[in-house]
Design an enzyme around this catalytic site. Structure first.
Site, PDB file in Angstrom:
ATOM      1  CG  ASP A 297      21.163  -6.533  -5.723  1.00  0.00           C
ATOM      2  OD1 ASP A 297      20.292  -6.340  -6.586  1.00  0.00           O
ATOM      3  OD2 ASP A 297      21.962  -7.494  -5.760  1.00  0.00           O
TER       4      ASP A 297
ATOM      5  CG  HIS B 263      21.506  -8.683  -9.526  1.00  0.00           C
ATOM      6  ND1 HIS B 263      21.961  -8.723  -8.225  1.00  0.00           N
ATOM      7  CD2 HIS B 263      21.946  -9.831 -10.102  1.00  0.00           C
ATOM      8  CE1 HIS B 263      22.657  -9.843  -8.028  1.00  0.00           C
ATOM      9  NE2 HIS B 263      22.663 -10.526  -9.149  1.00  0.00           N
TER      10      HIS B 263
ATOM     11  CB  SER C  71      22.291 -13.533  -7.442  1.00  0.00           C
ATOM     12  OG  SER C  71      23.544 -13.095  -7.867  1.00  0.00           O
TER      13      SER C  71
END
Length: 686
Positions: A107, A77, A178
């Site tokens: 992901d 993402h 992330s």
């Protein structure tokens, strides 16, 4: 870059003073930073982070070195919308990055930079409460470290990704984290930061998730080799045990099995409860998804199973590779709220709850702006309310001269990325069939329990239907009937007692072709008005018509419901009239239903009932023979055939049904034999 978050709107800041925890004597070497990078994607319309950009003003993320020759993993993402990707090394240099591959299900994305960077050693499986530190580019400020402990392992139900095997930690992770590294106290890799739970303001509350190093390594292996991930397929559909079953055992219950899949070949059966997979405890279908995600093609997976109170172990053997033509995704497990094949679960995107003449039904998307539903859902209405994820939309009913139970709806504003189930000609349905439609009680579109075809549409019937055991219930009318490949097989029309019906997909093509005929408006209007008038007349009988119906209302029901040309109304109106004693009118309506849809077991049973009420047992014989031949395992069909054979004078029919009854229900067979050998007097005609 903002971490993927799931807001906790009811979260409270509760702080308990538990005393001071002494600082760990362990510290991380500065060399660990060389194995983590800042990811600087260029998103459309956004500035790029890096030289001179204010921290927090650009979408930034993190990455961790996972292979030689500059292979870097990050969260998908972070770079999904990127037009270009650069990375900033720990020493401040900025290098271009090439996207090698991505796996949206987990992901994870794989990048390559033009420099060989040092790898982190992988940690053994972490213990609960062991030290864990996040190294990441939080808020675009550059690499930093936050530490805490491992809070949980093998988390598979966080709800962020279809495939989850998370290490949960209270080490702070914030926007920009992330793709960062989760390491243990010695700087060894435990996982890659993927998602955080956050408060309304997206501030960290100490519930953060990292993809486990095991799943990360498995995904990176595929991405580096082919640019995409190929997960193994067990060939099962899983569901959660019922609340009653959960009093004794948690696990993942097998709801369906694909023919010749690894699960079926291993001897597993529908109803088996999966308790463990590769020594991992399974508490839900999501746990099974997580456990299987780490299995490679060509490997075995040990499964612990509970069947009929007996626990045993069995091995699943997976083929070396995915056969040609098989979709490379999680095609046999589905989602947390849909335990069937993912290709089937996706069809929910093409089905919408609708409100019109019927207060809650379904409609199936067959084109960008076109839905199809049952005619009895819209009747004489010209507008429909279509409920979509972004809110209700107005739909316009499009006239067509097609005479059956289908209607078209034109809707502007349907989701651009939603599924479309295009009708095909002469589709040969493969595998189990599922109905997809609105669940009134849960207020959502669901995939219902699978079934098989009982009978196909009669070749000599203009308005033949598919007859299936696929479960349907109120609200599903107008929804989709799909096969194991997610193809549209038919439009659900209803039914009951394990016998359900759908209009074949080919009839949708006829419906579309009938829009431009000269009589489209006249036919559509006449059938719609008749449907509405028939329903109105039936409503006047009240909740219990057994005390009789006035002659003029009997005539009104009979006339308007015949004009509707709708099998469902034929059956319901005939039932009401039969209960009220108007058996001749009931027989006429039920005969019309059989004439329209000859292969309908529901219509045959209704006609048999009304004929028996009238004492026409000789007339029941061909219909009793039909249900016996086409539903030989249905106890009701066997009882009807025995009764019709005895009182209609066909002992052969009665004896054939008795022989089958001994196989289906031995407890009823003894009573059936007495009925055949010493029948009671034939009831008088009504």
């Amino acid at each position: 870059m903002t971490c993927k978050t799931l807001s906790l709107f009811t979260a409270y800041a509760l702080v308990f003073c538990l005393g001071v925890i002494p600082a760990s004597s362990q510290s991380l070497s500065d060399d660990v930073f060389a194995s983590v990078v800042s990811v600087l994607p260029v998103w459309p319309g956004k500035p790029q982070g890096g030289g001179g950009t204010a921290p927090g003003s650009a979408p930034e993320g993190s990455g961790v070195v996972v292979g030689e020759n500059g292979l870097v993993a990050t969260a998908f993402h972070v770079i999904e919308p990127a037009e270009r990707i650069d990375v900033r090394l720990a020493d401040g240099r900025i290098l271009p990055a090439e996207l090698i591959g991505q796996d949206k299900a987990s992901d994870i994305a794989l990048l390559k930079v033009p420099e060989d960077l040092p790898l982190l050693e992988t940690a053994p499986h972490p213990s609960l409460a062991s030290r864990a530190c996040v190294i990441s580019n939080a808020y675009g400020l550059g690499l930093s470290v936050t530490c805490g402990v491992v809070s949980a392992r093998h988390v598979s139900n966080a709800g962020f990704n279809p495939v989850e095997d998370f290490i949960q930690t209270d080490a702070a992770a914030n926007p920009g984290s992330s793709g960062g590294a989760l390491v243990d106290g010695q700087g060894r890799l435990v996982g890659m930061v993927s998602a955080i739970f956050a408060s309304r303001a997206e501030t960290n509350i100490g519930v953060n998730f990292a993809v486990s190093s095991g799943l990360l390594a498995r995904v990176i292996e595929d991405l580096s080799a082919t640019g995409k991930v190929s997960y193994v397929s067990a060939g099962w559909g899983l569901e959660s045990p019922s609340r009653a079953e959960l009093q004794f055992h948690a696990g993942a219950k097998i709801a369906s099995l694909a023919s010749s899949g690894p699960a079926q070949k291993s001897g597993l059966k529908v109803g088996d409860l999966i308790l463990a997979l590769n020594e991992r405890t399974i508490r839900s279908p999501r746990d099974a998804i997580s456990a299987l995600a780490s299995v490679q093609h060509g490997e075995r997976a040990g499964v612990t199973v509970l069947r009929d109170g007996r626990r045993f172990s069995i091995d699943l053997q997976f083929p070396d590779q995915v056969p040609e033509g098989v979709q490379r995704d999680r095609s046999d497990i589905g989602l947390p709220d849909c335990p069937y094949a993912l290709v089937i679960c996706r069809t929910r995107q093409a089905v919408f709850p609708v409100e019109s003449f019927d207060p809650l039904a379904s409609a199936t998307r067959i084109d960008t702006d076109l839905l199809v539903t049952n005619r009895h859902v819209v009747a004489d209405r010209t507008m429909v309310v279509v409920f979509t994820p972004s809110g209700p939309l107005k739909g316009e009913v499009i006239p067509s001269s097609y005479p059956g139970d289908l209607a078209l709806i034109r809707v502007d504003g349907l989701p651009d990325d939603g599924a479309v189930l295009s009708p095909g000609k002469d589709i040969t349905a493969k595998g189990p069939l599922h109905a997809v439609g609105a669940d009134i009680s849960k207020r959502q579109v669901r995939v219902f329990a699978p079934g098989e075809i009982i009978l196909r549409a009669a070749t000599d019937a203009e308005l033949g239907r598919l007859h299936v055991t696929s479960h349907m219930q109120p609200g599903v009318s107008g929804g989709a009937l799909v096969d194991s490949e997610g193809r549209l097989v038919g439009i659900a029309a209803g039914g009951g007692e394990g016998r359900f019906e759908a209009l074949p997909a080919q009839d949708v093509l006829t419906l579309l072709a009938s829009r431009d005929t000269p009589d489209a408006l006249a036919v559509h209007g006449a059938l719609g008005r008749a449907l509405a008038l028939c329903s109105e007349a039936m409503a006047l009988t009240g909740a219990s018509p057994s005390s009789g119906i006035e002659a003029d209302l009997v005539e009104r029901i009979s006339e308007t419901c015949h004009l509707s040309r709708n099998q469902g109304q034929y059956l319901e109106a005939g039932r009401l009239l039969g209960i009220a004693g108007a058996v001749e009118e009931a027989i006429a309506l039920h005969q019309a239903a059989v004439d329209q849809v000859p292969n309908s077991l529901n219509a045959r049973f209704s006609l048999l009932t009304s004929m028996q009420l009238a004492g026409r047992y000789e007339a029941t014989l061909p219909h009793a023979r039909f249900v016996l031949e086409n539903a030989p395992a249905d106890a009701r069909a066997l009882r009807v055939a025995i009764q019709s054979g005895v009182w209609g004078g066909d002992q052969t029919l009665a004896r054939e049904a008795l022989a089958q009854m001994k196989e289906v229900d031995a407890s009823q067979a003894e009573a059936a034999l007495r009925f055949i050998e010493s029948p009671p007097p034939r009831p008088a005609s009504r």
